[in-house]
Design an enzyme around this catalytic site. Sequence first.
Site, PDB file in Angstrom:
ATOM      1  N   ASP A   1       0.778  -1.410   0.149  1.00  0.00           N
ATOM      2  CA  ASP A   1      -0.118  -0.232  -0.001  1.00  0.00           C
ATOM      3  C   ASP A   1       1.050   1.546  -0.340  1.00  0.00           C
ATOM      4  O   ASP A   1       1.146   1.893   0.543  1.00  0.00           O
ATOM      5  CB  ASP A   1      -0.865  -0.182   1.465  1.00  0.00           C
ATOM      6  CG  ASP A   1      -1.750   1.399   0.999  1.00  0.00           C
ATOM      7  OD1 ASP A   1      -1.648   1.589   0.508  1.00  0.00           O
ATOM      8  OD2 ASP A   1      -2.362   1.234   2.344  1.00  0.00           O
TER       9      ASP A   1
ATOM     10  N   LYS B   1      -0.347  11.604 -16.158  1.00  0.00           N
ATOM     11  CA  LYS B   1      -1.681  12.766 -15.785  1.00  0.00           C
ATOM     12  C   LYS B   1      -3.138  11.740 -15.459  1.00  0.00           C
ATOM     13  O   LYS B   1      -3.400  10.880 -15.445  1.00  0.00           O
ATOM     14  CB  LYS B   1      -2.268  13.056 -17.582  1.00  0.00           C
ATOM     15  CG  LYS B   1      -3.207  12.270 -18.231  1.00  0.00           C
ATOM     16  CD  LYS B   1      -3.627  13.196 -19.283  1.00  0.00           C
ATOM     17  CE  LYS B   1      -4.988  12.460 -19.754  1.00  0.00           C
ATOM     18  NZ  LYS B   1      -5.953  12.114 -19.702  1.00  0.00           N
TER      19      LYS B   1
ATOM     20  N   ASP C   1       2.862  12.414 -21.557  1.00  0.00           N
ATOM     21  CA  ASP C   1       1.394  12.751 -22.381  1.00  0.00           C
ATOM     22  C   ASP C   1       1.640  11.856 -23.580  1.00  0.00           C
ATOM     23  O   ASP C   1       2.969  12.410 -24.481  1.00  0.00           O
ATOM     24  CB  ASP C   1       2.034  13.940 -23.280  1.00  0.00           C
ATOM     25  CG  ASP C   1       0.419  14.789 -23.836  1.00  0.00           C
ATOM     26  OD1 ASP C   1       0.191  13.075 -24.824  1.00  0.00           O
ATOM     27  OD2 ASP C   1      -0.313  15.256 -24.009  1.00  0.00           O
ATOM     28  N   HIS C   2       0.577  10.914 -23.424  1.00  0.00           N
ATOM     29  CA  HIS C   2       1.236   9.349 -24.358  1.00  0.00           C
ATOM     30  C   HIS C   2       0.585  10.212 -25.938  1.00  0.00           C
ATOM     31  O   HIS C   2       1.903   9.486 -26.832  1.00  0.00           O
ATOM     32  CB  HIS C   2       0.704   8.198 -24.123  1.00  0.00           C
ATOM     33  CG  HIS C   2      -0.964   8.203 -24.797  1.00  0.00           C
ATOM     34  ND1 HIS C   2      -2.368   9.038 -23.951  1.00  0.00           N
ATOM     35  CD2 HIS C   2      -1.539   7.737 -26.018  1.00  0.00           C
ATOM     36  CE1 HIS C   2      -3.208   8.618 -24.435  1.00  0.00           C
ATOM     37  NE2 HIS C   2      -3.616   8.357 -25.475  1.00  0.00           N
TER      38      HIS C   2
ATOM     39  N   GLU D   1     -13.910   9.829 -30.280  1.00  0.00           N
ATOM     40  CA  GLU D   1     -13.770   9.328 -29.839  1.00  0.00           C
ATOM     41  C   GLU D   1     -15.320   8.481 -29.853  1.00  0.00           C
ATOM     42  O   GLU D   1     -16.693   9.185 -29.814  1.00  0.00           O
ATOM     43  CB  GLU D   1     -12.838   8.759 -28.007  1.00  0.00           C
ATOM     44  CG  GLU D   1     -12.227   9.224 -28.376  1.00  0.00           C
ATOM     45  CD  GLU D   1     -11.332   9.603 -26.968  1.00  0.00           C
ATOM     46  OE1 GLU D   1     -10.631   8.356 -26.660  1.00  0.00           O
ATOM     47  OE2 GLU D   1     -11.859   9.984 -25.776  1.00  0.00           O
TER      48      GLU D   1
ATOM     49  N   ASP E   1      -9.124  16.436 -19.623  1.00  0.00           N
ATOM     50  CA  ASP E   1      -8.606  14.550 -20.466  1.00  0.00           C
ATOM     51  C   ASP E   1      -7.625  14.787 -20.574  1.00  0.00           C
ATOM     52  O   ASP E   1      -7.057  14.507 -21.442  1.00  0.00           O
ATOM     53  CB  ASP E   1      -9.559  14.659 -20.321  1.00  0.00           C
ATOM     54  CG  ASP E   1     -10.106  12.953 -20.690  1.00  0.00           C
ATOM     55  OD1 ASP E   1      -8.546  12.272 -19.788  1.00  0.00           O
ATOM     56  OD2 ASP E   1     -10.248  12.300 -21.297  1.00  0.00           O
TER      57      ASP E   1
ATOM     58  N   HIS F   1      -3.135  16.577 -24.713  1.00  0.00           N
ATOM     59  CA  HIS F   1      -2.336  15.999 -25.705  1.00  0.00           C
ATOM     60  C   HIS F   1      -2.845  16.946 -27.422  1.00  0.00           C
ATOM     61  O   HIS F   1      -2.042  16.961 -27.708  1.00  0.00           O
ATOM     62  CB  HIS F   1      -3.922  14.514 -26.157  1.00  0.00           C
ATOM     63  CG  HIS F   1      -3.864  13.602 -25.069  1.00  0.00           C
ATOM     64  ND1 HIS F   1      -2.488  13.752 -24.276  1.00  0.00           N
ATOM     65  CD2 HIS F   1      -4.448  12.512 -24.115  1.00  0.00           C
ATOM     66  CE1 HIS F   1      -2.931  12.535 -23.589  1.00  0.00           C
ATOM     67  NE2 HIS F   1      -4.068  12.177 -23.834  1.00  0.00           N
TER      68      HIS F   1
ATOM     69  N   LYS G   1     -16.671  12.650 -26.331  1.00  0.00           N
ATOM     70  CA  LYS G   1     -16.866  10.977 -26.516  1.00  0.00           C
ATOM     71  C   LYS G   1     -17.905  10.855 -26.691  1.00  0.00           C
ATOM     72  O   LYS G   1     -18.612  11.938 -26.998  1.00  0.00           O
ATOM     73  CB  LYS G   1     -16.349  10.995 -24.940  1.00  0.00           C
ATOM     74  CG  LYS G   1     -15.396  10.352 -24.266  1.00  0.00           C
ATOM     75  CD  LYS G   1     -15.263  10.051 -23.368  1.00  0.00           C
ATOM     76  CE  LYS G   1     -12.636  10.154 -22.528  1.00  0.00           C
ATOM     77  NZ  LYS G   1     -13.060   9.505 -23.585  1.00  0.00           N
TER      78      LYS G   1
HETATM   79  C1  BG6 Z   1      -6.436   9.557 -22.382  1.00  0.00           C
HETATM   80  C2  BG6 Z   1      -7.504  10.076 -22.261  1.00  0.00           C
HETATM   81  O1  BG6 Z   1      -5.355  10.597 -21.886  1.00  0.00           O
HETATM   82  O2  BG6 Z   1      -6.262   9.807 -24.064  1.00  0.00           O
HETATM   83  C3  BG6 Z   1      -8.726   9.034 -22.894  1.00  0.00           C
HETATM   84  O3  BG6 Z   1      -7.692  10.133 -20.887  1.00  0.00           O
HETATM   85  C4  BG6 Z   1      -8.879   8.619 -24.100  1.00  0.00           C
HETATM   86  O4  BG6 Z   1     -10.110   9.763 -22.701  1.00  0.00           O
HETATM   87  C5  BG6 Z   1      -7.105   8.619 -24.297  1.00  0.00           C
HETATM   88  O5  BG6 Z   1      -9.845   8.288 -24.746  1.00  0.00           O
HETATM   89  C6  BG6 Z   1      -7.210   8.556 -25.648  1.00  0.00           C
HETATM   90  O6  BG6 Z   1      -6.126   8.243 -26.514  1.00  0.00           O
HETATM   91  P1  BG6 Z   1      -6.133   7.338 -27.985  1.00  0.00           P
HETATM   92  O7  BG6 Z   1      -4.512   7.202 -27.908  1.00  0.00           O
HETATM   93  O8  BG6 Z   1      -7.208   6.257 -27.196  1.00  0.00           O
HETATM   94  O9  BG6 Z   1      -6.163   8.751 -28.853  1.00  0.00           O
END
Ligand code: BG6
Length: 464
Positions: free
Chosen positions: A90, A144, A173-174, A212, A231, A236, A334
Amino acid sequence: MPNSPANTLLLFGATGDLAQRMLLPSLYGLAADGLLPADLRIFGTARSDLTTEAYRTVAGEALTKYVPAEYRDDAKVSAFLDRLHYVAMDASDPSQFTRLSDAVGAHGGLAIFLSTAPSLFRATIGGLASVGLASGAVRLALEKPLGTDLASSREINDAVAAAFPEERTFRIDHYLGKETVQNLLALRFGNSLFEPLWNAGGIDHVQITVSETVGLEGRAGYYEGSGALRDMVQNHMLQLLALVAMEPPAQFGASAVRDEKVKVFRSLRPIDRASAASTTVTGQYAAGAVGGQPVPGYADELGKPSNTETFVALKAHVDNWRWKGVPFYLRTGKRLPERHSEIFIQFKGVPHSIFASRGASVLPNKLVIRLQPEETIRLLMMAKQPGLDRDGIRLREVPLDLGMANAFADTRRRIAYERLILDLIEGDPTLFVRRDEVEAQLRRRHLGPFGRHCADRTRRGELA
Ligand code: BG6
C-alpha cells in the site's frame, strides 16, 4: 548519469487498467524485438495481494487479451514473464517501502513509472525517498492528470521536485509517443517545401480533432472531475497544437524542442469569462447509438445528473508574429459517431484563379495528418481531370498520399507507450513534458455556458 540505461523498472499501479492494456503489452513488444536491456528486471507493485507467480499469470492474461495473436510468440512471452516480479504493498503507508527496497535490492540504474491516482503521488514519492529509491540517477515517470488547475499542478510538481530534479522527471503525454505525431516533426523540419508557407501568409486555419466513440469506460470517478477540457484539450491537443505551431528548434533534443513548445503555450490567447461564450462550445452525450448499438447517456452511466462536458470545441489563437490571425480550432468528444483523430491544415487559396472563366473552381490545398484509426499523411492538391475540355475545364482535388501504411507496410505499428517506456529506460526526456509546459498549458481557461443542445447535435452526427 541520467542517461545511462536502467536495468530495473519499478511499476506502481501494476495491476491497473493502463498497465494491463498498454504498459505490459508495450514492454512485451520491446522485449520481443530485443530492445530492452538484456538484464532488465521489472517489479510490479499494487495493493492486490499477489505473489510473483500470480502476477505473472495476470500479466500473461493481459498479453493474451491485448497483444494481437500474430505478435505473440510463446517462447518470447514466457521469457518476458520471467523478468517480472511483484511486491504487494500500500503506497500510502510509508512503513511498507523498506520491503519494496529490499525486494529491488542493488540495481544498476532504476526507472520508476507511477501509473496510479495522483492522490498517491506525494506519499509514494516520500516513501521512495525515505528508503533511498529516489537518489542517484533514478528516473521517475508520471501519468496525467498532474493537477486540475495551476495551483494543484504546482502542488504535485513541488512534491515531485522535492525528491526528483527536473532532469530526472519524465511527465508522460502518450500522444507524444505516437508515430504520426513525431512524423509531423519530420514533415515540417525534414522538408523545405512547407516552411515558407507555414505561417499566417500561407495557412488559413488549422483544425485539430480527436473524436472518440467510447464513453466513460468505467472511469467515472476520474472523468467526472476532469471533463473533456482537462482530459484531452489541456494536454494531448495542446501538445499537437504546439508541434504544429512551434518555431524550428535548433536540434532534435530535449531542451531545444521543449523550449519552442513552451513559447507556443505562452503565446496562446487566454480564454477568459468574457470571450468563452463566443470561442467555446461544450456538450454532454445523451443516450444514442454507436455502430448500431444503443448506448446510455453520460448522466445515466454516471448515475446522477452532471454538468461535466464530454465534448468541447474551441477556437484558439497563438498570438505571435507567425500565426497572427490564424484560428486553431480544437474539438474533441466522447461517444461521437466515428473514431478519428487528425490535424487538418487548410492553406490559403491561390490569389487569382485563371480557370474561373473556363468554369473550373480551384480549392485551396489541405494537409491532413491522420493519427487514428489509420496513420496517414495526405496532401490534397488540384489537378486537371483528363479530357478535351469542350465543356470547360474541370479541376479535381486529388490526394498525394504520404501514407505510413503504404510506404512502411512491413513495419509493425507500435503502441505509443513503447517509445516512451524505452526513452524512460534509456533516459531521453525529449518526448516528455517539462514542468513549465504543464504549467503554461494550465493557465486559466474558461468554457462557454454548458450547452445540452450540443449533445443532440452530436448524436445526429453534425459535429463529427
Ligand atoms: C487518455 C484520456 O489520455 O487518452 C482518455 O484520458 C482518452 O479519455 C485517451 O480516451 C485517448 O487516447 P488515444 O490514444 O486512444 O487517442
